[in-house]
Structures are given as C-alpha cells and as structure tokens.
Design a protein around this motif. Structure first.
Motif, PDB file in Angstrom:
ATOM      1  N   GLY A   1      -8.446  -5.214   2.265  1.00 29.74           N
ATOM      2  CA  GLY A   1      -7.366  -5.017   3.229  1.00 29.74           C
ATOM      3  C   GLY A   1      -6.320  -4.005   2.809  1.00 29.74           C
ATOM      4  O   GLY A   1      -5.247  -3.920   3.415  1.00 29.74           O
ATOM      5  N   PHE A   2      -6.611  -3.186   1.778  1.00 28.41           N
ATOM      6  CA  PHE A   2      -5.665  -2.144   1.355  1.00 28.41           C
ATOM      7  C   PHE A   2      -5.816  -0.912   2.253  1.00 28.41           C
ATOM      8  O   PHE A   2      -6.905  -0.611   2.734  1.00 28.41           O
ATOM      9  CB  PHE A   2      -5.916  -1.746  -0.101  1.00 28.41           C
ATOM     10  N   LEU A   3      -4.715  -0.207   2.428  1.00 33.68           N
ATOM     11  CA  LEU A   3      -4.678   1.016   3.232  1.00 33.68           C
ATOM     12  C   LEU A   3      -4.472   2.201   2.304  1.00 33.68           C
ATOM     13  O   LEU A   3      -3.535   2.209   1.497  1.00 33.68           O
ATOM     14  CB  LEU A   3      -3.521   0.937   4.239  1.00 33.68           C
ATOM     15  N   GLU A   4      -5.356   3.201   2.379  1.00 30.96           N
ATOM     16  CA  GLU A   4      -5.183   4.397   1.549  1.00 30.96           C
ATOM     17  C   GLU A   4      -4.149   5.319   2.185  1.00 30.96           C
ATOM     18  O   GLU A   4      -4.212   5.597   3.386  1.00 30.96           O
ATOM     19  CB  GLU A   4      -6.512   5.148   1.378  1.00 30.96           C
ATOM     20  N   VAL A   5      -3.195   5.799   1.376  1.00 36.18           N
ATOM     21  CA  VAL A   5      -2.110   6.651   1.878  1.00 36.18           C
ATOM     22  C   VAL A   5      -1.957   7.860   0.954  1.00 36.18           C
ATOM     23  O   VAL A   5      -2.515   7.903  -0.144  1.00 36.18           O
ATOM     24  CB  VAL A   5      -0.768   5.879   1.943  1.00 36.18           C
ATOM     25  N   ASP A   6      -1.184   8.845   1.424  1.00 37.86           N
ATOM     26  CA  ASP A   6      -0.823  10.017   0.627  1.00 37.86           C
ATOM     27  C   ASP A   6       0.685  10.097   0.516  1.00 37.86           C
ATOM     28  O   ASP A   6       1.392   9.933   1.525  1.00 37.86           O
ATOM     29  CB  ASP A   6      -1.340  11.300   1.281  1.00 37.86           C
ATOM     30  N   THR A   7       1.181  10.374  -0.682  1.00 35.85           N
ATOM     31  CA  THR A   7       2.623  10.538  -0.880  1.00 35.85           C
ATOM     32  C   THR A   7       2.870  11.901  -1.525  1.00 35.85           C
ATOM     33  O   THR A   7       1.939  12.537  -2.017  1.00 35.85           O
ATOM     34  CB  THR A   7       3.183   9.399  -1.772  1.00 35.85           C
ATOM     35  N   PRO A   8       4.119  12.383  -1.547  1.00 35.87           N
ATOM     36  CA  PRO A   8       4.385  13.761  -1.991  1.00 35.87           C
ATOM     37  C   PRO A   8       4.001  14.034  -3.445  1.00 35.87           C
ATOM     38  O   PRO A   8       4.217  13.203  -4.332  1.00 35.87           O
ATOM     39  CB  PRO A   8       5.902  13.910  -1.814  1.00 35.87           C
ATOM     40  N   ILE A   9       3.447  15.218  -3.664  1.00 37.70           N
ATOM     41  CA  ILE A   9       3.199  15.711  -5.020  1.00 37.70           C
ATOM     42  C   ILE A   9       4.438  16.443  -5.533  1.00 37.70           C
ATOM     43  O   ILE A   9       4.798  16.323  -6.701  1.00 37.70           O
ATOM     44  CB  ILE A   9       1.960  16.625  -5.040  1.00 37.70           C
ATOM     45  N   LEU A  10       5.108  17.181  -4.658  1.00 38.54           N
ATOM     46  CA  LEU A  10       6.364  17.844  -5.003  1.00 38.54           C
ATOM     47  C   LEU A  10       7.516  16.882  -4.753  1.00 38.54           C
ATOM     48  O   LEU A  10       7.708  16.415  -3.625  1.00 38.54           O
ATOM     49  CB  LEU A  10       6.556  19.106  -4.168  1.00 38.54           C
ATOM     50  N   THR A  11       8.275  16.570  -5.791  1.00 39.33           N
ATOM     51  CA  THR A  11       9.382  15.616  -5.655  1.00 39.33           C
ATOM     52  C   THR A  11      10.699  16.317  -5.967  1.00 39.33           C
ATOM     53  O   THR A  11      10.731  17.328  -6.677  1.00 39.33           O
ATOM     54  CB  THR A  11       9.168  14.415  -6.592  1.00 39.33           C
ATOM     55  N   PRO A  12      11.829  15.794  -5.438  1.00 39.69           N
ATOM     56  CA  PRO A  12      13.084  16.549  -5.491  1.00 39.69           C
ATOM     57  C   PRO A  12      13.762  16.588  -6.856  1.00 39.69           C
ATOM     58  O   PRO A  12      14.579  17.455  -7.100  1.00 39.69           O
ATOM     59  CB  PRO A  12      13.968  15.848  -4.453  1.00 39.69           C
TER      60      PRO A  12
ATOM     61  N   LEU B   1       6.801   1.999   0.736  1.00 39.97           N
ATOM     62  CA  LEU B   1       5.955   1.608   1.873  1.00 39.97           C
ATOM     63  C   LEU B   1       5.816   0.090   1.966  1.00 39.97           C
ATOM     64  O   LEU B   1       5.720  -0.464   3.061  1.00 39.97           O
ATOM     65  CB  LEU B   1       4.573   2.262   1.747  1.00 39.97           C
ATOM     66  N   ILE B   2       5.804  -0.606   0.819  1.00 45.17           N
ATOM     67  CA  ILE B   2       5.793  -2.074   0.848  1.00 45.17           C
ATOM     68  C   ILE B   2       7.079  -2.572   1.497  1.00 45.17           C
ATOM     69  O   ILE B   2       7.055  -3.498   2.325  1.00 45.17           O
ATOM     70  CB  ILE B   2       5.632  -2.659  -0.571  1.00 45.17           C
ATOM     71  N   VAL B   3       8.216  -1.956   1.152  1.00 45.35           N
ATOM     72  CA  VAL B   3       9.491  -2.297   1.820  1.00 45.35           C
ATOM     73  C   VAL B   3       9.344  -2.135   3.323  1.00 45.35           C
ATOM     74  O   VAL B   3       9.813  -2.962   4.106  1.00 45.35           O
ATOM     75  CB  VAL B   3      10.648  -1.414   1.282  1.00 45.35           C
ATOM     76  N   GLY B   4       8.656  -1.057   3.724  1.00 49.69           N
ATOM     77  CA  GLY B   4       8.507  -0.759   5.149  1.00 49.69           C
ATOM     78  C   GLY B   4       7.510  -1.644   5.883  1.00 49.69           C
ATOM     79  O   GLY B   4       7.292  -1.461   7.081  1.00 49.69           O
ATOM     80  N   GLY B   5       6.886  -2.598   5.185  1.00 48.18           N
ATOM     81  CA  GLY B   5       6.001  -3.546   5.856  1.00 48.18           C
ATOM     82  C   GLY B   5       4.529  -3.219   5.765  1.00 48.18           C
ATOM     83  O   GLY B   5       3.699  -3.891   6.384  1.00 48.18           O
ATOM     84  N   MET B   6       4.163  -2.181   4.968  1.00 46.66           N
ATOM     85  CA  MET B   6       2.741  -1.897   4.724  1.00 46.66           C
ATOM     86  C   MET B   6       2.354  -2.703   3.484  1.00 46.66           C
ATOM     87  O   MET B   6       2.579  -2.278   2.353  1.00 46.66           O
ATOM     88  CB  MET B   6       2.524  -0.391   4.532  1.00 46.66           C
TER      89      MET B   6
ATOM     90  N   TYR C   1      -0.509  -1.439  -4.562  1.00 48.66           N
ATOM     91  CA  TYR C   1       0.553  -2.442  -4.479  1.00 48.66           C
ATOM     92  C   TYR C   1       0.201  -3.452  -3.402  1.00 48.66           C
ATOM     93  O   TYR C   1      -0.259  -3.077  -2.317  1.00 48.66           O
ATOM     94  CB  TYR C   1       1.911  -1.752  -4.202  1.00 48.66           C
ATOM     95  N   GLN C   2       0.416  -4.726  -3.740  1.00 49.73           N
ATOM     96  CA  GLN C   2       0.077  -5.813  -2.824  1.00 49.73           C
ATOM     97  C   GLN C   2       1.262  -6.771  -2.737  1.00 49.73           C
ATOM     98  O   GLN C   2       1.685  -7.341  -3.750  1.00 49.73           O
ATOM     99  CB  GLN C   2      -1.173  -6.548  -3.325  1.00 49.73           C
ATOM    100  N   ALA C   3       1.768  -6.928  -1.527  1.00 54.79           N
ATOM    101  CA  ALA C   3       2.892  -7.847  -1.307  1.00 54.79           C
ATOM    102  C   ALA C   3       2.426  -9.289  -1.450  1.00 54.79           C
ATOM    103  O   ALA C   3       1.258  -9.621  -1.197  1.00 54.79           O
ATOM    104  CB  ALA C   3       3.497  -7.613   0.069  1.00 54.79           C
ATOM    105  N   PHE C   4       3.361 -10.131  -1.879  1.00 57.28           N
ATOM    106  CA  PHE C   4       3.176 -11.597  -1.945  1.00 57.28           C
ATOM    107  C   PHE C   4       2.163 -12.032  -3.002  1.00 57.28           C
ATOM    108  O   PHE C   4       1.546 -13.079  -2.874  1.00 57.28           O
ATOM    109  CB  PHE C   4       2.834 -12.165  -0.556  1.00 57.28           C
TER     110      PHE C   4
ATOM    111  N   LEU D   1      12.396  -5.815  -0.937  1.00 60.30           N
ATOM    112  CA  LEU D   1      10.996  -5.662  -1.330  1.00 60.30           C
ATOM    113  C   LEU D   1      10.446  -7.061  -1.577  1.00 60.30           C
ATOM    114  O   LEU D   1      11.001  -7.812  -2.377  1.00 60.30           O
ATOM    115  CB  LEU D   1      10.894  -4.831  -2.619  1.00 60.30           C
ATOM    116  N   PRO D   2       9.401  -7.466  -0.870  1.00 59.88           N
ATOM    117  CA  PRO D   2       8.852  -8.803  -1.110  1.00 59.88           C
ATOM    118  C   PRO D   2       8.299  -8.913  -2.528  1.00 59.88           C
ATOM    119  O   PRO D   2       8.081  -7.893  -3.196  1.00 59.88           O
ATOM    120  CB  PRO D   2       7.719  -8.912  -0.076  1.00 59.88           C
ATOM    121  N   PRO D   3       8.065 -10.138  -3.022  1.00 60.48           N
ATOM    122  CA  PRO D   3       7.361 -10.272  -4.301  1.00 60.48           C
ATOM    123  C   PRO D   3       6.061  -9.470  -4.227  1.00 60.48           C
ATOM    124  O   PRO D   3       5.286  -9.624  -3.275  1.00 60.48           O
ATOM    125  CB  PRO D   3       7.086 -11.774  -4.405  1.00 60.48           C
ATOM    126  N   THR D   4       5.836  -8.608  -5.211  1.00 57.62           N
ATOM    127  CA  THR D   4       4.736  -7.638  -5.119  1.00 57.62           C
ATOM    128  C   THR D   4       4.046  -7.490  -6.467  1.00 57.62           C
ATOM    129  O   THR D   4       4.709  -7.406  -7.508  1.00 57.62           O
ATOM    130  CB  THR D   4       5.282  -6.262  -4.662  1.00 57.62           C
TER     131      THR D   4
END
Length: 501
Positions: A198-209, A243-248, A277-280, A464-467
């Motif tokens: 049930g995990f969702l594959e995502v992409d996050t930035p490589i260039l960070t500020p 993203l876990i904070v955001g409900g994913m 990362y897995q919530a709960f 952030l839920p327990p993760t």
C-alpha cells in the motif's frame, strides 16, 4: 590518451585507420552503413537455442529468422565461413556460404571486422559439430565499428579501464551485464513489495534551497534565474515526512543522493537510496518490513535464503536483534549502565583505547565503542537498535529512557545496510535538536552554511502521526545479492577522476 579528447589521425592505431578506410570505401560505393535507420529483428539467440535444444546434429528446422547484433568472431574458410553474432540474449553461430549469399555479398562479408553490427536472415539448423546455427541468405552491415575491441579487457588489472569505458566492458565481458540485469530486477521486486503493502512511490526535489545541519557534506550549485545557491540533496527524508503530515500515509522514493565526501569500495559521491515512511507504526514495524523484504529479495534474485558474499555464507533467513548497549557489552565486556557520568565514559574510552567523539558525552562514546568493538563482528544479518539521542537527531526518544531513541540500523557482513526510526513528531523537541545540531556543526566548521529547516518544523506543528521510517542503500544491497566486491561493480558509470588529472 586523455579521456574525453578527440583522437588525432596520428593517435589512431593502424587497425583503426584500416577500418576508417573500409568505411570510406563503403560510402564511396553508396553503401554508407550509418544511413540505415532500422532492421526487422524477429528472433534472439537464447530463444532459438532453447526452442531447438533437442534438434539432432545436421538436422534442419525449416525456420527462417531475422537476427541483429554485433559480430564477435569470424573464421573465413574459402567459399564458406563461420562467425558469431551477439544479440541482446547471447551469442549464436552464423554459417556464411558464398553460393547462398552471392558472390558480391560474400566478398563484402569477408571485409567485415570484429565488432561490426550486422543484421542477418536465414534458416536455423544444427551443424555436424552439434552447434545451433543460422545458415544465412541475407547479410546487412548496420553499423561500422571504427575501433578494434581490446583483446584483454577483463580481470583486476583492467578494472579502471572497464569502469571508464563501461560500453567496452559490456561488449567484451557479457557476464557484467548480468549484474545490471539483476540490479533492475532487485528494484522491480522492491517496488512490487512496497506497492503490495500500500505504499505510494513519489518524487521529491533533488535541488534544495539550503544545507541542513546533518554531518554529510553537500554539493553546491547556483540557480541563475533565482540568483541563489542551491544544494544537491543528501537525503529525501524531510520532504517525504512532509507528505505524511499531508495525509499520504505510506510513501517511498527511489532517490539519487549526492554527498561530497570520500570514495572507497562502499562509497560513491552519487548513490541510490530508498526511503519509506509509514504512518501509525514504529521502528519495530520497520524491522519486520526489512526482514520480510530481504528474505523475499534473496529468494527471488538468488533462489535461496542462503547466499554467498565474498566467500562467506550469509543466512538471510535468520536475523538477530540486539540493543546497542547489549551489543557493546557482548563484544567488549563494557556495560554502559556502569557509567554514571560523561567522565566515567571518557575514562572507559581511554582505558579501552577508543577514540573520543568531538562532543564526548556518554551516548556518543557508546557509539564509538560500537564502531570499535562490534561492527566488524556482525557478519550474519543483525538489527542493532536503541541508539543514543546524541547521534539520532530525527528519531523519537524512548518514553522510558529519554537518553536513547527508537532507532535501528541493520548490518550484514560487517557493513551497515540501512537505518530506521520511530520518527520524531514533537515539533518543539525537533526544533531544539536541529538548532543544537547546526550550532555544533558551526562550532566545528565556522565556514559551514548549515541552516535549520524551520519549514519542516512548521510542518510538524500541523501534526505528524506516529510514523515508522526506513532508509537503505540500493547499491550496497545490489553488491550483496550479486556478490560484487566494490560499489563500482554495481554502478554502470561510477564517478572517476579524468585520466589527465
């Protein structure tokens, strides 16, 4: 010859000069091979060998096939010749007869060089010597090889050349390709396992500020439009937990990571990790996931839970679980619980000739004892958990012992393969740890540009839920499952210093 510089005519070998002349002659005759755009391929070497495995010697099949690949050998014998063609799946012998191919085409075949890419059509049969072959009736030169293949391009002595010219390595040493086919299979299996969970594959930035306060040294670059320096990421963690904070609730990323640090058989400046990362759930849930996933990978990729790595038998079916305190006591005889103060720990370190960390606290010294006495004993798969808070800025404290965190790393063949936490979700504690971490970095390195990621703290303040979180290196895992000694053996194009430097 220096890498990445054009060859002059003087630098070309005599063989290469001959090949260029052959190309010039072909072009002059209106047969420029580089003008051909495609070739209809309807069969592969390994499939034909399997299909006709029971065919007796000198038997015909009546099957006409069209093959394409690189010519790897050639034996010209008057009116009939043999050659070997290497395609995507292996090698197959081709039988070239002047009467079948035609006078002009046979003369053209005799001028071909090892390494040329050809397309052939003909009938599958088995020779008197028992080799499945193709008796060809058509032959097309699809691409001219202008450089001769090296005769000796294998073994330890040529490793540097092999890493620099992986394209030649793959041509001359076909077993190298098997490692990278397995690498692809490993990634496919990991994705399949996580997707099933049930995990969702995502992409996050490589260039960070900006640079965060972690100990890993980053690469810097500059964004012209925004007129700001940017950092190539050293982890994917903080974006994934947003993203876990955001409900994913279950996310993972197969991420390219960049660290401007040392290189050795287990480290390359750019490498691949998987963070999930897995919530709960907590770090015990991550332990169960690691054990289940690694068993599945061993069975799928190696066909057994018992694998061999560099001459050692590794039992992937059995995983030991020890706290860091238990492991240090087991292998050094020193009990963390006897240390009442930091001074006690410092005295124990001096007595046992253990290097003192930059900030010599009890927890940090315990970690040094682990490095000195334990890690090189952990050959079989082992989880080491309950890490000191000083070396775990993102892990949740143990409710009954706040000097330690709910964190584990796991080790195989004396090497750390992954890192996991019950993720810290207290924004007040997280902010304090980040600020202390950045202050400690700047005290040691006044020029460093590390900053606290206050936006991440802001995200935590929304809840952030327990993760449970886990990160592991893909390259080391591929090394383990392909019995490869160096990370360079599992990276198609490892980082190399230019020859002229």
């Amino acid at each position: 010859m220096e890498q990445n510089k054009p060859q002059t005519e003087q630098e070309l070998t005599q063989q290469a000069a001959v090949r260029r002349q052959k190309l010039a002659d072909l072009c002059e005759a209106g047969h420029n091979p580089f003008e051909i755009t495609k070739y209809a391929q309807d069969a592969y070497s390994a499939d034909l060998k399997q299909e006709f495995a029971d065919l007796p010697a000198e038997a015909e099949t009546g099957k006409i096939v069209s093959l394409a690949g690189r010519m790897m050998s050639k034996r010209v014998m008057g009116k009939a010749s043999f050659a070997h063609l290497r395609d995507q799946k292996g090698d197959i012998q081709i039988f070239v007869k002047r009467d079948l191919l035609g006078e002009e085409a046979y003369a053209a075949f005799k001028k071909l060089d090892i390494g040329d890419i050809i397309g052939v059509k003909g009938e599958v049969f088995r020779t008197k010597m028992g080799e499945i072959s193709v008796r060809i009736t058509e032959l097309t030169l699809l691409s001219k090889s202008l450089l001769p293949l090296p005769e000796k391009f294998h073994g330890l002595t040529d490793r540097e050349a092999r890493y620099r010219q992986r394209y030649v390595d793959l041509i001359v040493n076909p077993e190298v390709k098997d490692t990278f086919v397995k690498r692809s299979q490993i990634l496919k299996e990991i994705r399949a396992y996580l997707d099933e969970k049930g995990f969702l594959e995502v992409d996050t930035p490589i260039l960070t500020p900006f640079e965060i306060g972690a100990s890993a040294r980053p690469f810097y670059t500059h964004h012209n439009t925004l007129n700001m320096d940017m950092v190539l990421r050293i982890e994917t963690e903080l974006y994934l937990k947003r993203l876990i904070v955001g409900g994913m609730d279950r996310v993972y990323e197969v991420g390219r990571i960049f660290r401007n640090e040392g290189m050795d058989p287990k480290h390359n400046p750019e490498f691949t990790t998987i963070e999930l990362y897995q919530a709960f759930t907590d770090f015990h849930g991550m332990m169960d996931l690691v054990e289940e996933m690694y068993k599945r990978l061993a069975l799928k990729v190696c066909g057994s839970l018992e694998i061999t790595y560099q001459g050692k038998q590794i039992d992937m079916g059995h995983w030991e679980r020890l706290t860091m305190v238990e492991a240090v006591k087991k292998y050094s005889g020193v009990d963390f619980n006897d240390w009442k103060t930091d001074e006690d720990a410092i005295a124990a370190a001096k007595e046992h000739h253990v290097e003192l960390p930059e900030v010599p606290t009890k927890g940090a010294i315990l970690a040094e004892f682990f490095d000195a006495f334990v890690e090189d004993k952990l050959i079989q798969p082992t989880f080491i958990y309950d890490y000191p808070v000083e070396i775990s800025p993102l892990a949740k404290r143990k409710p009954n012992d706040p000097a330690f965190t709910e964190r584990f790393e796991y080790f195989i063949d004396c090497t750390e393969y992954g890192n996991a936490f019950s993720e810290l979700n207290d924004p007040i504690d997280q902010k304090a740890r980040f600020e202390r971490q950045v202050a400690e970095r700047k005290a040691i390195e006044p020029e460093c540009r590390a900053q606290v990621d206050y936006d991440y703290v802001n995200a935590l303040e929304y809840g952030l839920p327990p993760t449970g979180g886990l990160g592991f290196g893909v390259d080391r895992l591929v090394m383990l499952l392909t019995d490869s000694a160096s990370i360079r053996d599992v990276l198609l194009f490892p980082t190399m210093k230019p020859i002229d430097q």
